[in-house]
Write a protein that holds these residues in place. Structure first.
Motif, PDB file in Angstrom:
ATOM      1  N   ARG A  95       0.231   5.081 -10.330  1.00 23.68           N
ATOM      2  CA  ARG A  95       0.102   5.478 -11.729  1.00 23.68           C
ATOM      3  C   ARG A  95       0.780   6.825 -11.961  1.00 23.68           C
ATOM      4  O   ARG A  95       1.020   7.578 -11.021  1.00 23.68           O
ATOM      5  N   GLU A  96       1.035   7.106 -13.212  1.00 26.68           N
ATOM      6  CA  GLU A  96       1.609   8.397 -13.589  1.00 26.68           C
ATOM      7  C   GLU A  96       0.472   9.355 -13.901  1.00 26.68           C
ATOM      8  O   GLU A  96       0.177   9.656 -15.060  1.00 26.68           O
ATOM      9  N   GLN A 152       9.791   7.173  -4.798  1.00 25.93           N
ATOM     10  CA  GLN A 152      10.527   8.333  -4.301  1.00 25.93           C
ATOM     11  C   GLN A 152      12.020   8.025  -4.315  1.00 25.93           C
ATOM     12  O   GLN A 152      12.451   6.957  -3.889  1.00 25.93           O
ATOM     13  N   VAL A 153      12.800   8.960  -4.796  1.00 24.05           N
ATOM     14  CA  VAL A 153      14.246   8.793  -4.873  1.00 24.05           C
ATOM     15  C   VAL A 153      14.881   9.697  -3.826  1.00 24.05           C
ATOM     16  O   VAL A 153      14.722  10.916  -3.890  1.00 24.05           O
ATOM     17  N   PRO A 182       0.821  -1.219   0.000  1.00 24.49           N
ATOM     18  CA  PRO A 182       0.000   0.000   0.000  1.00 24.49           C
ATOM     19  C   PRO A 182       0.854   1.269   0.000  1.00 24.49           C
ATOM     20  O   PRO A 182       1.937   1.305   0.573  1.00 24.49           O
ATOM     21  N   TYR A 183       0.340   2.276  -0.663  1.00 23.25           N
ATOM     22  CA  TYR A 183       0.920   3.615  -0.682  1.00 23.25           C
ATOM     23  C   TYR A 183      -0.124   4.596  -0.164  1.00 23.25           C
ATOM     24  O   TYR A 183      -1.327   4.327  -0.224  1.00 23.25           O
ATOM     25  N   LEU A 184       0.329   5.738   0.329  1.00 22.04           N
ATOM     26  CA  LEU A 184      -0.561   6.863   0.563  1.00 22.04           C
ATOM     27  C   LEU A 184      -0.490   7.779  -0.655  1.00 22.04           C
ATOM     28  O   LEU A 184       0.606   8.110  -1.127  1.00 22.04           O
ATOM     29  N   GLN A 185      -1.652   8.146  -1.169  1.00 22.43           N
ATOM     30  CA  GLN A 185      -1.734   8.949  -2.389  1.00 22.43           C
ATOM     31  C   GLN A 185      -2.398  10.288  -2.085  1.00 22.43           C
ATOM     32  O   GLN A 185      -3.471  10.337  -1.494  1.00 22.43           O
ATOM     33  N   ILE A 186      -1.748  11.365  -2.482  1.00 20.23           N
ATOM     34  CA  ILE A 186      -2.385  12.687  -2.515  1.00 20.23           C
ATOM     35  C   ILE A 186      -2.745  12.940  -3.965  1.00 20.23           C
ATOM     36  O   ILE A 186      -1.862  13.084  -4.816  1.00 20.23           O
ATOM     37  N   HIS A 236       0.848  12.518  -5.912  1.00 19.18           N
ATOM     38  CA  HIS A 236       2.038  12.261  -5.105  1.00 19.18           C
ATOM     39  C   HIS A 236       1.806  10.963  -4.335  1.00 19.18           C
ATOM     40  O   HIS A 236       0.764  10.790  -3.701  1.00 19.18           O
ATOM     41  N   TYR A 237       2.793  10.053  -4.383  1.00 18.79           N
ATOM     42  CA  TYR A 237       2.683   8.761  -3.709  1.00 18.79           C
ATOM     43  C   TYR A 237       3.762   8.668  -2.634  1.00 18.79           C
ATOM     44  O   TYR A 237       4.917   9.041  -2.857  1.00 18.79           O
ATOM     45  N   TYR A 238       3.381   8.140  -1.484  1.00 23.85           N
ATOM     46  CA  TYR A 238       4.305   8.008  -0.366  1.00 23.85           C
ATOM     47  C   TYR A 238       4.267   6.554   0.098  1.00 23.85           C
ATOM     48  O   TYR A 238       3.204   6.008   0.381  1.00 23.85           O
ATOM     49  N   GLY A 239       5.407   5.950   0.182  1.00 22.71           N
ATOM     50  CA  GLY A 239       5.492   4.555   0.526  1.00 22.71           C
ATOM     51  C   GLY A 239       6.588   3.910  -0.300  1.00 22.71           C
ATOM     52  O   GLY A 239       7.493   4.586  -0.791  1.00 22.71           O
ATOM     53  N   PRO A 240       6.484   2.588  -0.481  1.00 18.72           N
ATOM     54  CA  PRO A 240       5.415   1.720   0.001  1.00 18.72           C
ATOM     55  C   PRO A 240       5.553   1.403   1.484  1.00 18.72           C
ATOM     56  O   PRO A 240       6.626   1.527   2.049  1.00 18.72           O
TER      57      PRO A 240
END
Length: 622
Positions: A119-120, A301-302, A100-104, A124-128
């Protein structure tokens, strides 16, 4: 440009990607090269020292190649093609766990959601995150603190606005600027910049107090308290701020594991482990290089640094590639920190997309720390990789024993188990749990509302198995290696009938709880596994997990029915008064424990209605 050839002398001396294929035109291997001609010719020497290459070339028939402008583009394309085609002789990241990710979201008024699909789409995705329960808890804490909407359609204002969980942008109750200020704070928090968020909130609270806006100050004070509780739950904090991924690997010649620790602002935010396929005969630097290229090729995220136990080949190219990804995805000049939402560099066909001018300076660095805190951190991740590898070895041994005991055709790497839960046939539900390599894969669990009239355990088991495996067959998917049904001979017979009717061939057993008897098709006497057998422990774990999941779902449905009906059945209590009651008392239990006078204190409820509510909620009680 792409072409198919059989003679390496026909290749250009340009950067690109080459695809070795067999006589059936199936891709055996994908590689990149600074010079296609020089690299591919090295495979056609009379004496090939590397045994892996010798095996590969015995199957080689012809090759395709694609020319790129730079070696960095070749690296990107190589990664995309490996992920798409999974060639037999490449190291492959087995990334089938959908964490799971958190998505804004990228909407005008963004929402904060849990998702397993990255998805692109501008979000903004935070995780996993490896633990979905902790993600849900975090979401539950953040939503009331920052008050982001969660409705799909902005057609309110709704109940969330009335109980102060949403500022109702749908009806203009909040300006876009104010709403996006809260969105920005959520992003900062999820990026690990909690201290900055706390500092901003304290300034706002002090300003509100100076302006005598004490109601707003109290709200912010509560926000600070809630965020403080969240921060206390961080797993570990170092002496200084780190913005890093720490990656290490372990290889026993049969199984290869890679572990990643995500460190943000000095805190370990999460851990992931991955199996690498086709990697047993490769060195650790080769494994880590293949992992990094595949792991970061998606929308992950890098961080500013990636710490490794040993340095890999193509370090400079990979650093430039990752730096370009960060620059391409950065919303401005780094105003959102080091953790940038990045977009993939290739489309579904593996073709390159133009990301603009080549950047000279690398923003992202790969390092091998030699001493101090970072060195100890890499050692810790390496130790974790060894422990996880050992767990995989133990599970593999137990699964091999299970195959032998049960006389099934394949090692049961994927197990699906089913259980039924109902109350005298009412609100019947079923669960399906999935275990892969001896571990639960909770994102693949499924729950079913059953239509079979009850009580009829056999009919209910027939319904859920038919629904599951008809769907699986219609999609052309492979059945699991083993199906476990909770129960004895009767439930097993139902399962074999369903599988036979669908012409599905796979292992299936029934596991009776009372004496831990294992029922096998066409064997009249149940099997009793040794009490201390790891194989039995796996079966018990699978069966008990299916039972737990089914009972939990059934209990949730019962509680939902109870809560919805008790207030809805009271004459004179409509949606608005029901909302006032819940907002005043917090939950149904508190309403049930309230006196008539306390109920009468609720907005829009007079003494007579309070008496009706009280007696309705206490019917049948002493």
């Amino acid at each position: 440009m792409s072409a198919t050839i059989s003679n390496p002398n026909d290749l250009p001396e340009k950067p690109g990607v080459y695809l070795f294929k067999d006589v059936k035109d199936e891709i055996l291997y994908v590689g990149k090269a600074k010079s296609l001609k020089k690299r591919v010719k090295s495979y056609f020497k009379e004496e090939i020292e590397d045994p892996k290459t010798r095996v590969l070339m015995r199957h080689f028939h012809h090759l395709d190649y694609l020319v790129t402008d730079t070696e960095k583009e070749a690296l990107i394309l190589e990664s995309n093609l490996i992920k798409k085609y999974l060639p037999r002789y490449n190291i492959r990241l087995k990334d089938d766990k959908r964490y799971p990710y958190l998505q804004i979201t990228s909407e005008d008024y963004p929402r904060l959601l849990i998702t397993r699909s990255v998805r692109e789409d501008g979000s903004h995705y935070y995780g996993p995150f490896t633990d979905v329960t902790s993600v849900r808890s975090l979401l539950k804490l953040l939503k009331p603190v920052f008050q982001l909407r969660d409705c799909k359609r902005m057609d309110g204002p709704c109940l969330n606005y009335q109980i102060d969980l949403c500022p109702a942008p749908c009806s203009g109750q909040v300006s876009p600027e104010e709403y996006h200020e809260n969105v920005g704070k959520v992003k900062m928090f999820l990026e690990g910049r909690q201290k900055e968020v706390m500092s901003l909130l304290r300034e706002e609270m002090d300003q509100a107090a100076r302006n005598h806006d004490f109601e707003k100050a109290v709200v912010i004070r509560d926000q600070l308290f809630s965020l403080g509780e969240v921060m206390e739950k961080q797993k570990m904090e170092f002496n200084r701020s780190l913005d890093q991924d720490v990656i290490a690997s372990s290889n026993d010649g049969e199984v290869v594991v890679v572990v990643v620790f995500r460190v943000r602002q000095g805190k370990i935010m999460g851990k992931e482990d991955f199996l690498m396929e086709g990697a047993q005969d490769y060195s650790i630097p080769e494994i880590l290089a293949a992992f990094i290229k595949q792991f970061y090729s998606g929308p992950r995220q890098v961080p500013a640094e990636i710490l490794l136990p040993v340095m890999i080949e193509d370090k400079d190219i990979i650093e430039k590639w990752l730096s370009d990804k960060v620059q391409a995805g950065s919303p401005g000049k780094g105003d959102e920190g080091n953790y940038i939402n990045v977009s993939s560099t290739g489309n579904e066909d593996g073709q390159l997309e133009n990301h603009g001018v080549e950047k000279d300076a690398a923003l992202i660095h790969l390092r091998v720390p030699e001493e101090g805190l970072e060195h100890r951190l890499v050692q810790m991740v390496t130790k974790n990789a060894s422990i996880i590898l050992n767990h995989h070895k133990q599970a593999r041994g137990a699964l091999l024993d299970l195959k032998t005991y049960l006389k099934i055709p394949r090692i049961p790497r994927r197990i699906e188990a089913f259980d039924i839960s109902n109350l005298a046939g009412e609100m019947a539900v079923a669960s399906m749990v999935v275990f892969e390599d001896g571990k639960p894969s909770k994102n693949q669990y499924r729950k079913y509302k059953l239509e079979t009239p009850g009580p009829d355990d056999y009919g209910m088991m027939r319904e859920v198995l038919t629904r599951r495996y008809e769907k699986l067959k219609s999609k052309g998917e492979t059945p699991p290696d083993l199906i476990v049904v909770d129960g004895g001979r009767g439930q097993l017979n139902v399962a074999t009938e369903v599988l036979d009717s669908l012409d599905l061939k796979t292992g299936v057993i029934g596991l009776a709880k009372e004496f831990e008897q294992v029922f096998i098709p066409e064997v009249s006497i149940p099997l009793i596994l040794p009490p201390n057998s790891p194989a039995l422990h796996i079966l018990q774990y699978v069966r008990d997990e299916a039972h737990r999941f089914a009972v939990k779902y059934h209990k949730n449905l019962r509680d939902k029915r109870l809560k919805s009906s008790l207030l809805d059945e009271i004459p004179g209590v409509g949606p608005k008064r029901k909302m006032n009651l819940l907002r005043h008392f917090g939950d149904l239990k508190s309403i049930q424990n309230a006196s008539e006078d306390e109920i009468a204190d609720v907005k829009s409820i007079d003494t007579n209605l309070a008496r009706k509510i009280y007696y309705h909620l206490h019917q049948g009680k002493d």
